[in-house]
Design an enzyme around this catalytic site. Structure first.
Site, PDB file in Angstrom:
ATOM      1  N   THR A 162       0.876  -1.177   0.000  1.00 51.73           N
ATOM      2  CA  THR A 162       0.000   0.000   0.000  1.00 51.73           C
ATOM      3  C   THR A 162       0.911   1.223   0.000  1.00 51.73           C
ATOM      4  O   THR A 162       2.086   1.117   0.367  1.00 51.73           O
ATOM      5  CB  THR A 162      -0.888   0.043   1.253  1.00 51.73           C
ATOM      6  OG1 THR A 162      -0.032   0.142   2.399  1.00 51.73           O
ATOM      7  CG2 THR A 162      -1.733  -1.206   1.376  1.00 51.73           C
TER       8      THR A 162
ATOM      9  N   GLU B  97      -5.749  -3.889  -0.714  1.00 48.91           N
ATOM     10  CA  GLU B  97      -6.029  -5.037   0.162  1.00 48.91           C
ATOM     11  C   GLU B  97      -7.128  -5.939  -0.394  1.00 48.91           C
ATOM     12  O   GLU B  97      -7.398  -7.007   0.137  1.00 48.91           O
ATOM     13  CB  GLU B  97      -6.457  -4.529   1.555  1.00 48.91           C
ATOM     14  CG  GLU B  97      -5.342  -3.873   2.354  1.00 48.91           C
ATOM     15  CD  GLU B  97      -5.203  -2.377   2.095  1.00 48.91           C
ATOM     16  OE1 GLU B  97      -5.654  -1.926   1.019  1.00 48.91           O
ATOM     17  OE2 GLU B  97      -4.651  -1.676   2.945  1.00 48.91           O
TER      18      GLU B  97
ATOM     19  N   LYS C  53     -15.550  17.595   9.800  1.00 48.53           N
ATOM     20  CA  LYS C  53     -16.529  17.616  10.892  1.00 48.53           C
ATOM     21  C   LYS C  53     -16.812  19.050  11.288  1.00 48.53           C
ATOM     22  O   LYS C  53     -15.978  19.717  11.880  1.00 48.53           O
ATOM     23  CB  LYS C  53     -16.001  16.821  12.085  1.00 48.53           C
ATOM     24  CG  LYS C  53     -15.811  15.366  11.776  1.00 48.53           C
ATOM     25  CD  LYS C  53     -15.221  14.605  12.953  1.00 48.53           C
ATOM     26  CE  LYS C  53     -14.660  13.283  12.468  1.00 48.53           C
ATOM     27  NZ  LYS C  53     -13.219  13.315  12.192  1.00 48.53           N
TER      28      LYS C  53
ATOM     29  N   TRP D 161     -21.175  15.926   9.694  1.00 44.86           N
ATOM     30  CA  TRP D 161     -20.161  15.560   8.711  1.00 44.86           C
ATOM     31  C   TRP D 161     -20.474  16.182   7.360  1.00 44.86           C
ATOM     32  O   TRP D 161     -21.619  16.177   6.912  1.00 44.86           O
ATOM     33  CB  TRP D 161     -20.126  14.032   8.527  1.00 44.86           C
ATOM     34  CG  TRP D 161     -19.465  13.320   9.657  1.00 44.86           C
ATOM     35  CD1 TRP D 161     -19.102  13.849  10.873  1.00 44.86           C
ATOM     36  CD2 TRP D 161     -19.098  11.936   9.699  1.00 44.86           C
ATOM     37  NE1 TRP D 161     -18.540  12.895  11.654  1.00 44.86           N
ATOM     38  CE2 TRP D 161     -18.517  11.691  10.970  1.00 44.86           C
ATOM     39  CE3 TRP D 161     -19.193  10.892   8.792  1.00 44.86           C
ATOM     40  CZ2 TRP D 161     -18.039  10.448  11.342  1.00 44.86           C
ATOM     41  CZ3 TRP D 161     -18.721   9.646   9.166  1.00 44.86           C
ATOM     42  CH2 TRP D 161     -18.145   9.424  10.426  1.00 44.86           C
TER      43      TRP D 161
HETATM   44  P1  ADP Z   1      -3.758   3.298  -1.273  1.00 44.91           P
HETATM   45  O1  ADP Z   1      -4.693   2.858  -0.189  1.00 44.91           O
HETATM   46  O2  ADP Z   1      -2.457   2.683  -1.201  1.00 44.91           O
HETATM   47  O3  ADP Z   1      -3.809   4.778  -1.504  1.00 44.91           O
HETATM   48  P2  ADP Z   1      -5.541   1.945  -2.925  1.00 44.91           P
HETATM   49  O4  ADP Z   1      -5.708   1.898  -4.380  1.00 44.91           O
HETATM   50  O5  ADP Z   1      -5.531   0.691  -2.187  1.00 44.91           O
HETATM   51  O6  ADP Z   1      -4.270   2.740  -2.647  1.00 44.91           O
HETATM   52  O7  ADP Z   1      -6.632   2.932  -2.332  1.00 44.91           O
HETATM   53  C1  ADP Z   1      -7.863   2.469  -1.957  1.00 44.91           C
HETATM   54  C2  ADP Z   1      -8.725   3.629  -1.590  1.00 44.91           C
HETATM   55  O8  ADP Z   1      -8.934   4.480  -2.716  1.00 44.91           O
HETATM   56  C3  ADP Z   1     -10.096   3.239  -1.157  1.00 44.91           C
HETATM   57  O9  ADP Z   1     -10.120   2.809   0.172  1.00 44.91           O
HETATM   58  C4  ADP Z   1     -10.869   4.528  -1.393  1.00 44.91           C
HETATM   59  O10 ADP Z   1     -10.674   5.445  -0.349  1.00 44.91           O
HETATM   60  C5  ADP Z   1     -10.214   5.076  -2.616  1.00 44.91           C
HETATM   61  N1  ADP Z   1     -11.015   4.730  -3.790  1.00 44.91           N
HETATM   62  C6  ADP Z   1     -10.811   3.755  -4.683  1.00 44.91           C
HETATM   63  N2  ADP Z   1     -11.744   3.787  -5.650  1.00 44.91           N
HETATM   64  C7  ADP Z   1     -12.578   4.812  -5.361  1.00 44.91           C
HETATM   65  C8  ADP Z   1     -13.753   5.360  -5.957  1.00 44.91           C
HETATM   66  N3  ADP Z   1     -14.260   4.882  -7.086  1.00 44.91           N
HETATM   67  N4  ADP Z   1     -14.343   6.404  -5.344  1.00 44.91           N
HETATM   68  C9  ADP Z   1     -13.857   6.920  -4.208  1.00 44.91           C
HETATM   69  N5  ADP Z   1     -12.756   6.459  -3.606  1.00 44.91           N
HETATM   70  C10 ADP Z   1     -12.117   5.408  -4.161  1.00 44.91           C
END
Ligand code: ADP
Length: 542
Positions: A186, A331, A439, A444
């Site tokens: 990650t 993940e 917040k 929110w």
């Molecule tokens: P990292 O966590 O390493 O930045 P990831 O690709 O695993 O990279 O990121 C996952 C996160 O990206 C998700 O938990 C979410 O917050 C965000 N995410 C992924 N796709 C979307 C989407 N279509 N809309 C909003 N957020 C998204």
């Protein structure tokens, strides 16, 4: 004897062998870092993947050891995907957009034995190779002739030299499908990066899930362009899905600008492309002024961060391209949800359909999800209640590589760190990353909602909404905006644009105009950096 099914493990080697047998002549086209287009087929790629496997046997790399790549999307990277995992080693895709010391930290943590890199990264490798203490073999992804003689890197060979003497036949080992196949860290926006270790079983099941019609809907009639990098969550699994379905594959290499991507889409008859929203911004900004059109592209999968509704409409209304809004995470291999309409929704007027299509969508079979309140109580699927999104399923991690960070699960569920609603039809919508929620006076405000509205303004190229400290309300929203080249809009006009679109108390208190919003290694806006940059920003007193 009971009449049971054959017990055949789900192994990554079976994907490439299937492609070689049933789709031998389907093409794999790559824009190389040299700039030219390279063309090959699944037959050839499978033969070279077998050579990679033989070469690793020759180096005595033990089963389960990590073989790292630092590479763009291209045919050699594709061959490594199958040669490394198929022979029982673990493919570790390093992210070259990380800072050099992070790359070293991750390579050492993963205990990489072999590291294969694109020539664009030679300067980086020259600077860090001595610090990568576990790497014994360095492979430059090029011809022997392209490798300078005096790199100083011990044990460096060119990829072509490395595999050329090897046989193109190989007996792929049959082993437990739960064995590790690939590893991706990650980006570690908080704390050290952590590794997600995928298994053969999870990878094959994920590929089945991703190929489904209501997911990415891929077939042997598609020409796929994964703009999403192979170093980030295995390009959303597309190399495996392509091999499973026999689709033509088009790899963009390092050229991800709008012009290059457009030319590749048109030149190679791409029907489906996948990437993060920032890439498509570049593409649309290239196409609009020149009045360009797509001839074959009919859908794009957009995910990784929220796809602004204005982008979904632009693709549909101006170019006739369907955006499949998708959500997932490292993940989760990464696919969790994809947004496609259900039968009754097809009869809805376009505006109501759009209200559905902007959501992150429905769970793919294999992913269970729920939203919970701060006490862990499950919230209703009413499209209103928002809570922490939890997931579980066979392609979602149960722990990080080497047990880093302890047990992440809560009662068997993985907490995603996202805040979401789910409607009665099962459509999930992300309102925020929990750490990005604003917040204000106990209420929110969804930063994504505020950003999406700004992105619909014709003068705005990119927008981020962050919380800024406020003496009375704790936090209030600040809109940080990058304007399109040559465009102008005042703070007041931009704030007036929110009238009637959100409740008055959700309208940002101020607008900051900037030249650029910092993007992370996977193309996402780095709100942490923005919060730091604007931590002393003084909001105007109303
Ligand atoms: P990292 O966590 O390493 O930045 P990831 O690709 O695993 O990279 O990121 C996952 C996160 O990206 C998700 O938990 C979410 O917050 C965000 N995410 C992924 N796709 C979307 C989407 N279509 N809309 C909003 N957020 C998204």
């Amino acid at each position: 004897m009971l009449g049971l099914m054959q017990d055949q493990p789900l192994l990554i080697s079976s994907l490439i062998e299937f492609a070689a047998r049933h789709h031998a002549n389907a093409e794999i086209v790559s824009r190389r870092v040299e700039g030219d287009l390279h063309r090959t087929t699944y037959r050839e790629a499978a033969a070279r993947a077998r050579q990679v496997a033989n070469a690793l046997d020759r180096l005595d790399v033990p089963f389960g050891d990590r073989v790292a790549t630092l590479a763009w999307n291209g045919y050699r990277h594709f061959e490594l995907y199958f040669g490394v995992s198929g022979s029982g080693r673990v493919l570790h895709t390093l992210n070259p957009r990380l800072a050099p010391d992070q790359v070293v930290w991750i390579a050492n943590h993963a205990e990489d034995r072999v590291l294969c890199f694109d020539m664009t990264f030679l300067p980086l490798i020259k600077a860090v190779w001595k610090n990568c203490t576990t790497v014994r073999h360095w492979v430059a992804l090029c011809d022997a002739g392209a490798l300078p003689a005096d790199t100083g890197i011990e044990g460096l060979v060119s990829y072509e030299e490395w595999i050329a003497p090897q046989s193109t036949t190989y007996d792929w080992p049959q082993f437990d499908e739960k064995s590790a196949a690939s590893l991706c860290y990650t980006s570690g926006t908080t704390g050290n990066p952590k590794g997600a270790l995928y298994s053969h079983r999870s990878t094959v099941l994920h590929a089945y899930g991703a190929a489904l019609p209501d997911s990415m809907g891929l077939s042997a009639r598609d020409s796929i362009l994964p703009v999403v990098p192979m170093f980030h969550v295995n390009a959303w699994g597309l190399p495996y899905v392509a091999a499973m379905t026999g689709a033509k594959l088009v790899f963009p290499g390092a050229a991800l600008d709008g012009k290059s991507v457009y030319e590749l889409i048109e030149g190679e008859g791409v029907t489906m492309a996948a990437g993060v929203p920032t890439v498509w911004l570049g593409l649309l900004n290239h196409m609009a002024p020149a009045g360009l059109r797509f001839s074959k592209l009919n859908r794009t999968v957009i995910g990784g961060s929220a796809c602004p509704p204005a982008m979904i409409s632009a693709f549909k209304d101006q170019y006739g391209v369907t955006v499949l809004h998708a959500w997932g995470m490292t993940e989760m291999s990464p696919l969790g949800t994809v947004c496609t309409l259900k039968l009754p929704q097809q009869a809805l007027p376009p505006q109501q359909q759009m209200a559905v299509l902007v959501k992150q969508g429905r769970a793919v079979y294999g992913v269970e999800m729920k939203i919970v309140d701060p006490d862990g109580g499950e919230l209703p699927w009413d499209g209103q209640s928002s809570g922490d999104l939890y997931v579980k399923g066979p392609w979602i991690i149960c722990g990080y590589f080497k047990g880093e960070g302890g047990d992440p699960l809560v009662g068997g569920w993985f907490p995603t760190g996202d805040v979401a609603t789910i409607d009665p039809d099962g459509f999930m919508q992300i309102t925020d990353r929990s750490k990005d929620v604003i917040k204000s006076g106990g209420e929110w405000i969804s930063s994504i909602d505020i950003e999406n509205i700004a992105m619909a303004h014709p003068a705005v190229a990119m927008a981020a909404c962050i919380g800024v400290r406020h003496p009375k309300w704790d936090e209030r929203p600040l809109l940080v905006v990058v304007l399109k080249p040559g465009a102008q809009v005042t703070r007041e006009a931009l704030l007036a644009f929110y009238d009637g679109k959100v409740a008055k108390w959700q309208v940002p208190d101020d607008v900051a105009f900037v030249d650029a919003i910092p993007l992370g290694a996977t193309g996402k806006m780095q709100k942490m950096k923005l919060r730091e940059q604007f931590k002393d920003h003084r909001l105007p007193t109303a």
